[in-house]
Design a protein around this motif. Structure first.
Motif, mmCIF file in Angstrom:
data_model
loop_
_atom_site.group_PDB
_atom_site.id
_atom_site.type_symbol
_atom_site.label_atom_id
_atom_site.label_comp_id
_atom_site.label_asym_id
_atom_site.label_seq_id
_atom_site.Cartn_x
_atom_site.Cartn_y
_atom_site.Cartn_z
ATOM 1 N N GLU A 60 83.149 -1.426 43.759
ATOM 2 C CA GLU A 60 83.696 -2.096 44.937
ATOM 3 C C GLU A 60 82.781 -3.238 45.373
ATOM 4 O OE1 GLU A 60 86.605 -1.572 46.322
ATOM 5 O OE2 GLU A 60 87.101 0.090 44.980
ATOM 6 N N ASN A 86 84.690 4.991 47.718
ATOM 7 C CA ASN A 86 84.815 6.087 46.765
ATOM 8 C C ASN A 86 83.532 6.897 46.795
ATOM 9 O OD1 ASN A 86 82.897 4.862 44.848
ATOM 10 N ND2 ASN A 86 84.534 3.386 44.429
ATOM 11 N N GLU A 87 83.430 7.886 45.957
ATOM 12 C CA GLU A 87 82.275 8.780 46.012
ATOM 13 C C GLU A 87 80.964 8.074 45.669
ATOM 14 O OE1 GLU A 87 82.887 10.579 41.470
ATOM 15 O OE2 GLU A 87 83.170 11.852 43.244
ATOM 16 N N SER A 88 81.056 6.884 45.090
ATOM 17 C CA SER A 88 79.847 6.151 44.721
ATOM 18 C C SER A 88 79.401 5.149 45.786
ATOM 19 C CB SER A 88 80.062 5.409 43.398
ATOM 20 O OG SER A 88 80.309 6.315 42.344
ATOM 21 N N THR A 89 80.275 4.839 46.759
ATOM 22 C CA THR A 89 79.921 3.841 47.769
ATOM 23 C C THR A 89 79.240 4.505 48.966
ATOM 24 O OG1 THR A 89 82.165 3.981 48.691
ATOM 25 C CG2 THR A 89 81.714 2.207 47.108
#
Length: 413
Positions: free
Chosen positions: A114, A229-232
């Motif tokens: 993102e 998302n789970e990474s942001t």
């Protein structure tokens, strides 16, 4: 836009700040709060929302499903926002004095696939020849995400237009040439439903002292423009910011300052932050070796002062008056726990008194029409209702900001 429609617009402007907002947003938010049901706003209502149905022996009323009503909201908002026009008048909210110019750059980092918006402030090179922006062309440009409020409080997303904010002053030079080798970098972390511009004046002030400052929109920002998302995560975004400061400004030492949930980020994010960690109106216990400065107030209705006291480390110098806070390299930790009014204000600072006056003015103009609804539904408003009555950000900044700047200066390499 036809001239005949201009009377339907609400045009709000400020000197150094322009906001484009239609009152139709407020009515649509009210409608959504009534129709959505168990989740979100209506969770706090005394009675569950009801669909209109015919009564026996009366003229039938229109029956609409919740899905149909919700589906109609984006179109209603689009129609109402078409009646808006750009603001041209200016109301004085306090023209800044002659300030040393600082550089500013709007950029992005990519995290979890993102694109995350980032604001950068930095000291200018001695041979910089950039000029102040025109009065009508403010350096900061972002949107107050009504859609993000829906997502947080109602639990679903709608394609809703969001009012635009343009702010900042002539001392901020967009794209100015940076000073070579800015070795000291600072990260600003905003709170829940905050934005990268919540404390832009503090960021610019730190840049005047030789720091390069980065502020990103986290996933729960009111102005976030990406799908989290789970990474942001906050930690991942902060890591990307420090990498950016290393690459573009040759930063080697770092500090972090945050407000509310950002105060938690300031105390919990993995370091080192040798320039220090400053937690404002929210902090978690920190036992590491980085310098630490905690700022809180008894007027805060969101994070009680007693809760913040539990995060103050043993041996820290504790003061209640900002004037009593002194920094040097021998002092590793301190807490400013405000117990009364500061700088001529009538009350102790509330939760959002610590944010910039300009950022708060934008929120007041856009969101204050929703306060009656929020109170009716017993929503947490994060001291916004208190701030609307007192508007004490300027006094709070005058009293508190110098001690924050001096904290980082004491650790400067």
């Amino acid at each position: 836009m036809r001239r005949g429609k201009l009377h339907r617009s609400r045009i709000i402007s400020k000197n150094r700040m322009r906001i484009f907002f239609s009152p139709g947003i407020a009515s649509c938010l009210f409608l959504a709060s009534l129709v959505y049901g168990v989740k979100g706003f209506a969770l706090f209502a005394r009675e569950p929302p009801r669909t209109l149905v015919p009564d026996a022996g009366t003229v039938p009323r229109l029956a609409l499903s919740r899905r149909e009503l919700i589906a109609s909201l984006p179109a209603a908002l689009q129609t109402s926002l078409l009646a808006s026009t750009a603001a041209t008048a200016a109301d004085d909210i306090g023209v800044p004095g002659k300030l040393k110019p600082v550089g500013y750059r709007a950029t992005t980092v990519v995290v979890g696939g993102e694109t995350v918006p980032v604001a950068l402030w930095y000291p200018l090179s001695s041979d910089d020849n950039s000029q102040p922006a025109a009065t009508s062309d403010r350096p900061y440009n972002y949107r107050i995400g009504i859609g993000n409020l829906f997502k947080v409080f109602l639990g679903f997303e709608l394609p809703i237009p969001n009012p635009e904010v343009r702010s900042g002053d002539a001392a901020v030079r967009v794209g100015g040439a940076p000073q070579a080798n800015c070795g000291n970098g600072i990260i600003f972390a905003h709170g829940m439903l905050g934005s990268r511009f919540d404390m832009a004046e503090l960021c610019a002030s730190l840049a005047r002292e030789g720091f390069v400052v980065s502020a990103a929109d986290f996933a729960e920002s009111i102005s976030a423009s990406y799908a989290p998302n789970e990474s942001t995560t906050r930690g991942a975004i902060i890591d990307a910011e420090t990498a950016l400061l290393r690459r573009d400004f040759s930063a080697t030492s770092f500090g972090i300052v945050g407000h509310s949930a950002g105060g938690g980020s300031a105390t919990m994010t993995e370091g080192p932050f040798a320039l220090g960690r400053c937690a404002i109106a929210g902090a978690r216990p920190y036992s590491g070796g980085d310098p630490l400065y905690i700022v809180a107030s008894e007027g805060d209705g969101v994070i009680p002062l007693d809760r913040v006291r539990t995060a103050v480390p043993p041996g820290a110098v504790v003061a209640s008056d900002p004037a009593d806070v002194r920094w040097d390299r021998s002092q590793r930790s301190a807490a400013l726990l405000i117990e009364g009014p500061v700088a001529g204000a009538a009350y102790a600072p509330n939760h959002i008194s610590f944010l910039d006056e300009e950022a708060n003015a934008a929120l007041v103009k856009v969101l204050s029409p929703l306060l009656p609804l929020a109170k009716l539904l017993k929503l947490p408003v994060l001291d916004f209702d208190v701030y609307v009555e007192r508007k004490d950000a300027r006094q709070t900044a005058a009293a508190v900001r110098p001690s924050i700047i001096n904290f980082f200066l004491a650790q400067k390499r």
